[in-house]
Design an enzyme around this catalytic site. Structure first.
Site, PDB file in Angstrom:
ATOM      1  N   ASP A  38       0.824  -1.211   0.000  1.00 27.33           N
ATOM      2  CA  ASP A  38       0.000   0.000   0.000  1.00 27.33           C
ATOM      3  C   ASP A  38       0.867   1.275   0.000  1.00 27.33           C
ATOM      4  O   ASP A  38       0.408   2.338   0.404  1.00 27.33           O
ATOM      5  CB  ASP A  38      -0.972  -0.001   1.188  1.00 27.33           C
ATOM      6  CG  ASP A  38      -0.250  -0.072   2.516  1.00 27.33           C
ATOM      7  OD1 ASP A  38       1.002  -0.130   2.526  1.00 27.33           O
ATOM      8  OD2 ASP A  38      -0.945  -0.066   3.550  1.00 27.33           O
ATOM      9  N   HIS A 244      23.978   4.217 -18.470  1.00 23.38           N
ATOM     10  CA  HIS A 244      22.910   4.420 -17.489  1.00 23.38           C
ATOM     11  C   HIS A 244      23.082   3.535 -16.259  1.00 23.38           C
ATOM     12  O   HIS A 244      22.112   3.164 -15.593  1.00 23.38           O
ATOM     13  CB  HIS A 244      21.537   4.199 -18.130  1.00 23.38           C
ATOM     14  CG  HIS A 244      21.173   5.263 -19.117  1.00 23.38           C
ATOM     15  ND1 HIS A 244      20.192   5.102 -20.078  1.00 23.38           N
ATOM     16  CD2 HIS A 244      21.671   6.506 -19.312  1.00 23.38           C
ATOM     17  CE1 HIS A 244      20.124   6.204 -20.804  1.00 23.38           C
ATOM     18  NE2 HIS A 244      21.005   7.065 -20.363  1.00 23.38           N
ATOM     19  N   ASP A 261      27.049  11.207 -12.205  1.00 21.92           N
ATOM     20  CA  ASP A 261      26.065  12.015 -12.934  1.00 21.92           C
ATOM     21  C   ASP A 261      24.878  12.166 -11.998  1.00 21.92           C
ATOM     22  O   ASP A 261      24.130  11.200 -11.775  1.00 21.92           O
ATOM     23  CB  ASP A 261      25.673  11.308 -14.239  1.00 21.92           C
ATOM     24  CG  ASP A 261      24.740  12.146 -15.113  1.00 21.92           C
ATOM     25  OD1 ASP A 261      24.162  13.133 -14.617  1.00 21.92           O
ATOM     26  OD2 ASP A 261      24.574  11.784 -16.294  1.00 21.92           O
ATOM     27  N   ASP A 272      21.611  19.043 -13.736  1.00 25.49           N
ATOM     28  CA  ASP A 272      22.131  17.813 -14.348  1.00 25.49           C
ATOM     29  C   ASP A 272      23.641  17.988 -14.529  1.00 25.49           C
ATOM     30  O   ASP A 272      24.075  18.679 -15.443  1.00 25.49           O
ATOM     31  CB  ASP A 272      21.418  17.611 -15.700  1.00 25.49           C
ATOM     32  CG  ASP A 272      21.774  16.295 -16.374  1.00 25.49           C
ATOM     33  OD1 ASP A 272      22.483  15.477 -15.765  1.00 25.49           O
ATOM     34  OD2 ASP A 272      21.338  16.109 -17.527  1.00 25.49           O
ATOM     35  N   HIS A 355      26.665   9.283 -27.647  1.00 28.04           N
ATOM     36  CA  HIS A 355      25.500  10.112 -27.298  1.00 28.04           C
ATOM     37  C   HIS A 355      25.698  11.543 -27.778  1.00 28.04           C
ATOM     38  O   HIS A 355      26.799  11.933 -28.154  1.00 28.04           O
ATOM     39  CB  HIS A 355      25.205  10.051 -25.789  1.00 28.04           C
ATOM     40  CG  HIS A 355      26.312  10.524 -24.884  1.00 28.04           C
ATOM     41  ND1 HIS A 355      26.603  11.847 -24.700  1.00 28.04           N
ATOM     42  CD2 HIS A 355      27.174   9.839 -24.096  1.00 28.04           C
ATOM     43  CE1 HIS A 355      27.591  11.962 -23.823  1.00 28.04           C
ATOM     44  NE2 HIS A 355      27.973  10.752 -23.448  1.00 28.04           N
ATOM     45  N   HIS A 359      21.086  18.475 -24.147  1.00 24.32           N
ATOM     46  CA  HIS A 359      19.621  18.418 -24.277  1.00 24.32           C
ATOM     47  C   HIS A 359      19.054  19.622 -23.554  1.00 24.32           C
ATOM     48  O   HIS A 359      19.723  20.243 -22.727  1.00 24.32           O
ATOM     49  CB  HIS A 359      19.076  17.096 -23.695  1.00 24.32           C
ATOM     50  CG  HIS A 359      19.587  16.781 -22.325  1.00 24.32           C
ATOM     51  ND1 HIS A 359      19.030  17.309 -21.183  1.00 24.32           N
ATOM     52  CD2 HIS A 359      20.624  16.011 -21.894  1.00 24.32           C
ATOM     53  CE1 HIS A 359      19.676  16.849 -20.119  1.00 24.32           C
ATOM     54  NE2 HIS A 359      20.661  16.070 -20.511  1.00 24.32           N
ATOM     55  N   HIS A 366      15.292  15.843 -19.205  1.00 17.42           N
ATOM     56  CA  HIS A 366      15.317  15.946 -20.670  1.00 17.42           C
ATOM     57  C   HIS A 366      14.073  16.745 -21.010  1.00 17.42           C
ATOM     58  O   HIS A 366      12.980  16.202 -21.141  1.00 17.42           O
ATOM     59  CB  HIS A 366      15.311  14.561 -21.330  1.00 17.42           C
ATOM     60  CG  HIS A 366      16.558  13.775 -21.012  1.00 17.42           C
ATOM     61  ND1 HIS A 366      16.648  12.418 -21.132  1.00 17.42           N
ATOM     62  CD2 HIS A 366      17.783  14.180 -20.575  1.00 17.42           C
ATOM     63  CE1 HIS A 366      17.871  12.021 -20.772  1.00 17.42           C
ATOM     64  NE2 HIS A 366      18.563  13.069 -20.429  1.00 17.42           N
ATOM     65  N   GLU A 393      27.590  18.154 -22.391  1.00 15.75           N
ATOM     66  CA  GLU A 393      28.074  16.949 -21.732  1.00 15.75           C
ATOM     67  C   GLU A 393      28.834  15.985 -22.642  1.00 15.75           C
ATOM     68  O   GLU A 393      28.413  14.847 -22.857  1.00 15.75           O
ATOM     69  CB  GLU A 393      26.912  16.208 -21.063  1.00 15.75           C
ATOM     70  CG  GLU A 393      25.679  16.005 -21.921  1.00 15.75           C
ATOM     71  CD  GLU A 393      24.593  15.223 -21.168  1.00 15.75           C
ATOM     72  OE1 GLU A 393      24.888  14.130 -20.645  1.00 15.75           O
ATOM     73  OE2 GLU A 393      23.460  15.730 -21.106  1.00 15.75           O
ATOM     74  N   TYR A 397      34.269   6.945 -23.740  1.00 13.84           N
ATOM     75  CA  TYR A 397      34.067   5.666 -23.029  1.00 13.84           C
ATOM     76  C   TYR A 397      34.838   4.599 -23.791  1.00 13.84           C
ATOM     77  O   TYR A 397      34.539   4.344 -24.963  1.00 13.84           O
ATOM     78  CB  TYR A 397      32.574   5.321 -22.974  1.00 13.84           C
ATOM     79  CG  TYR A 397      31.725   6.513 -22.569  1.00 13.84           C
ATOM     80  CD1 TYR A 397      31.501   6.795 -21.218  1.00 13.84           C
ATOM     81  CD2 TYR A 397      31.211   7.388 -23.531  1.00 13.84           C
ATOM     82  CE1 TYR A 397      30.763   7.924 -20.855  1.00 13.84           C
ATOM     83  CE2 TYR A 397      30.484   8.509 -23.171  1.00 13.84           C
ATOM     84  CZ  TYR A 397      30.259   8.770 -21.833  1.00 13.84           C
ATOM     85  OH  TYR A 397      29.547   9.889 -21.464  1.00 13.84           O
ATOM     86  N   ARG A 414      32.862  11.627 -18.461  1.00 13.92           N
ATOM     87  CA  ARG A 414      31.909  12.609 -18.983  1.00 13.92           C
ATOM     88  C   ARG A 414      32.030  13.849 -18.105  1.00 13.92           C
ATOM     89  O   ARG A 414      32.257  13.721 -16.887  1.00 13.92           O
ATOM     90  CB  ARG A 414      30.468  12.066 -18.966  1.00 13.92           C
ATOM     91  CG  ARG A 414      29.443  13.049 -19.490  1.00 13.92           C
ATOM     92  CD  ARG A 414      28.074  12.440 -19.859  1.00 13.92           C
ATOM     93  NE  ARG A 414      27.361  11.851 -18.745  1.00 13.92           N
ATOM     94  CZ  ARG A 414      27.296  10.544 -18.504  1.00 13.92           C
ATOM     95  NH1 ARG A 414      27.897   9.673 -19.277  1.00 13.92           N
ATOM     96  NH2 ARG A 414      26.623  10.092 -17.458  1.00 13.92           N
ATOM     97  N   GLU A 416      29.775  17.290 -17.495  1.00 13.47           N
ATOM     98  CA  GLU A 416      28.458  17.850 -17.852  1.00 13.47           C
ATOM     99  C   GLU A 416      28.139  19.070 -17.012  1.00 13.47           C
ATOM    100  O   GLU A 416      28.185  19.021 -15.781  1.00 13.47           O
ATOM    101  CB  GLU A 416      27.363  16.791 -17.621  1.00 13.47           C
ATOM    102  CG  GLU A 416      25.964  17.325 -17.878  1.00 13.47           C
ATOM    103  CD  GLU A 416      24.875  16.259 -17.813  1.00 13.47           C
ATOM    104  OE1 GLU A 416      25.044  15.265 -17.095  1.00 13.47           O
ATOM    105  OE2 GLU A 416      23.854  16.447 -18.494  1.00 13.47           O
TER     106      GLU A 416
HETATM  107  N1  GLY Z   1      21.522  12.578 -16.357  1.00 11.72           N
HETATM  108  C1  GLY Z   1      20.887  12.392 -17.591  1.00 11.72           C
HETATM  109  C2  GLY Z   1      21.627  13.025 -18.676  1.00 11.72           C
HETATM  110  O1  GLY Z   1      22.728  13.458 -18.488  1.00 11.72           O
HETATM  111  O2  GLY Z   1      21.122  13.186 -19.747  1.00 11.72           O
HETATM  112 MN    MN Z   2      22.274  15.445 -19.247  1.00 15.32          MN
HETATM  113 MN    MN Z   3      23.497  13.907 -16.574  1.00 18.92          MN
END
Ligand code: GLY
Ligand code: MN
Ligand code: MN
Length: 449
Positions: A38, A244, A261, A272, A355, A359, A366, A393, A397, A414, A416
């Site tokens: 619940d 991810h 991240d 982010d 990638h 964004h 996003h 970002e 890798y 990365r 960012e």
């Molecule tokens: N943390 C999600 C991205 O960097 O897009």
């Molecule tokens: Mn991002």
């Molecule tokens: Mn991110």
């Protein structure tokens, strides 16, 4: 301090002004979702509903009626009624009357009366602005309202004969952040940057990734952020090459990099940030070489951000720097490519950089808003405008593979940051997260003396 009710009212007026005269928009907030037994997942309102109302209670629907002739536009809230018993268990509810006054609606009714009122409100409306197929339960109710209006046809009443998706209108509004939103996003960026600094100070070999996650979550909440904006990634060693990864349960080893991240959500707005740093406070030569490359790619991206520049330009700028580095360092075979552009055209970078470089960022991590002008045949990338917020970002890798220099294997990096486009360039929202090699080497592990 902004007058919140007035701000949300202005947004509703801007949306209503884009609707056909006398038409009706219906915008529900998010449902509560059962997690197990619940217990619900922590409740999070719908971003677009909140953008127009500032109201965070579940079981709420906003109805907007566009101006028609001499009738002004109206905003109507449907929400939970006061309930002494439920409020003892679950907390305060405004109830329609208090919500109407506090949030500046023209009318407010109990959510249990939605069907009754909608059959009346939709009568003779030329169009319904509603996002079909987002909420199955509400879709069924909408069908019922339209049938109820059609049933009055013999009296001359007409039902809306057009359903317009309301979300693209809202997405375009949300894409440009006003001064209050920018201030909130700057504060979210400061809190998140400070959280990254805290994790860096706490890091040392032998700790588990989740211990750094705990440092981040502590710092978010300590400074008033309500949630992480997304599940934090704390990816050490080879885990950094899983984009991810969020299990966050590995014990970090001496010599590892850790990629974090993580960003907080403050009053409905996301940040982010990604930082990558050596767990023991010292980059190896191979780690530093790739780190400096990613940093140079990010610098090149920043230089491509200004109003009027296409959205795609900062990705292209970062990619060119990364691919030149991949050729120089032997990650990509330079005997096969005469130029960087040849390597990019052949997607030679994709095994190491798969990638995009950013964004939109806003209420959703996003965030909403079109990236391309779909009204033109070639669908070009849209120009940046003052008030847009983007992440920047770049990363690299390196998984083990034949022909890939072994000293780079398992390194994932990365970097960012979040920026708002200004009148003549951009403003960094995330400056509080240490970033240069020198800044990082000076801070990592300092909690431990
Ligand atoms: N943390 C999600 C991205 O960097 O897009
Ligand atoms: Mn991002
Ligand atoms: Mn991110």
């Amino acid at each position: 301090m902004m007058d919140y009710a007035a701000q949300y009212g202005k947004r509703r007026a801007r949306l209503a002004a884009q609707m056909q005269p006398g038409s009706v928009a219906v915008l529900p907030t998010a449902p509560e979702i059962l997690r197990n037994g619940d217990s619900d997942y922590p409740y999070r309102h719908d971003s677009s509903f909140y953008y127009l109302t500032g109201f965070t209670e579940p079981e709420s629907v906003l109805v907007l009626v566009a101006a028609h002739g001499d009738k002004p536009a109206r905003a109507i809230l449907f929400c939970r009624e006061k309930n002494v018993e439920r409020e003892i268990w679950d907390g305060y509810r405004h109830g329609p009357e208090a919500a109407r006054t506090a949030f500046g609606f023209d009318d407010a009714y109990p959510i249990s009366e939605l069907d009754t009122h909608m059959a009346r409100i939709l009568a003779n409306a030329p169009a319904l602005y509603y996002a079909v197929a987002s909420n199955a339960a509400l879709d069924a109710q909408v069908t019922g309202w339209i049938k109820a209006v059609r049933a009055q046809g013999r009296t001359g009443t007409t039902a809306p004969d057009t359903v317009v998706n309301v979300l693209p209108l809202l997405d375009e509004m949300r894409l440009i952040k006003d001064a209050d939103e920018q201030a909130l996003m700057l504060r979210a960026g400061e809190i998140s940057g400070g959280a990254h600094a805290r994790a860096m100070r706490a890091a040392k070999p032998g700790m588990f990734e989740y211990e750094l996650e705990a440092e981040l979550l502590y710092a978010f909440r300590k400074h008033g952020a309500q949630f992480p904006a997304y599940t934090p990634i704390v990816a050490s060693g080879p885990n950094a090459c899983i984009l991810h990864y969020n299990v966050n349960d590995r014990q970090m080893q001496d010599g590892d990099l850790v990629l974090i991240d993580a960003g907080c959500e403050l009053d409905g707005y996301a940040s982010d940030i990604t930082r990558t740093f050596p767990v023991n406070g010292r980059f190896t030569d191979a780690q530093r070489t790739l780190y400096e490359l990613v940093l140079a790619a990010q610098d090149a991206a920043f230089r491509a951000i200004a109003p009027g520049r296409p959205y795609s330009a900062f990705h292209e700028a970062a990619l060119r720097v990364l691919v030149q580095g991949m050729l120089d360092l032997g990650l990509v075979d330079k005997t096969k490519y005469a130029t960087v552009d040849d390597a990019i055209a052949d997607k030679a970078h994709v095994p190491f950089y798969m990638h995009g470089t950013g964004h939109w960022l806003g209420m959703d991590v996003h965030d909403v808003g079109a990236y391309r002008d779909v009204t033109q045949a070639d669908k070009p990338s849209r120009p940046l405008q003052e008030g847009m917020v983007v992440t920047v970002e770049p990363g690299i890798y390196v998984r083990p593979a034949d022909g890939v220099p072994e000293r780079f294997w398992h390194i994932g990096i990365r970097i960012e940051d979040d920026v708002v486009v200004t009148g003549d360039g951009y403003r960094l929202l995330t400056a509080s997260a240490p970033k240069t090699v020198a800044e990082i080497e000076a801070i990592v592990g300092t909690t431990h003396g």
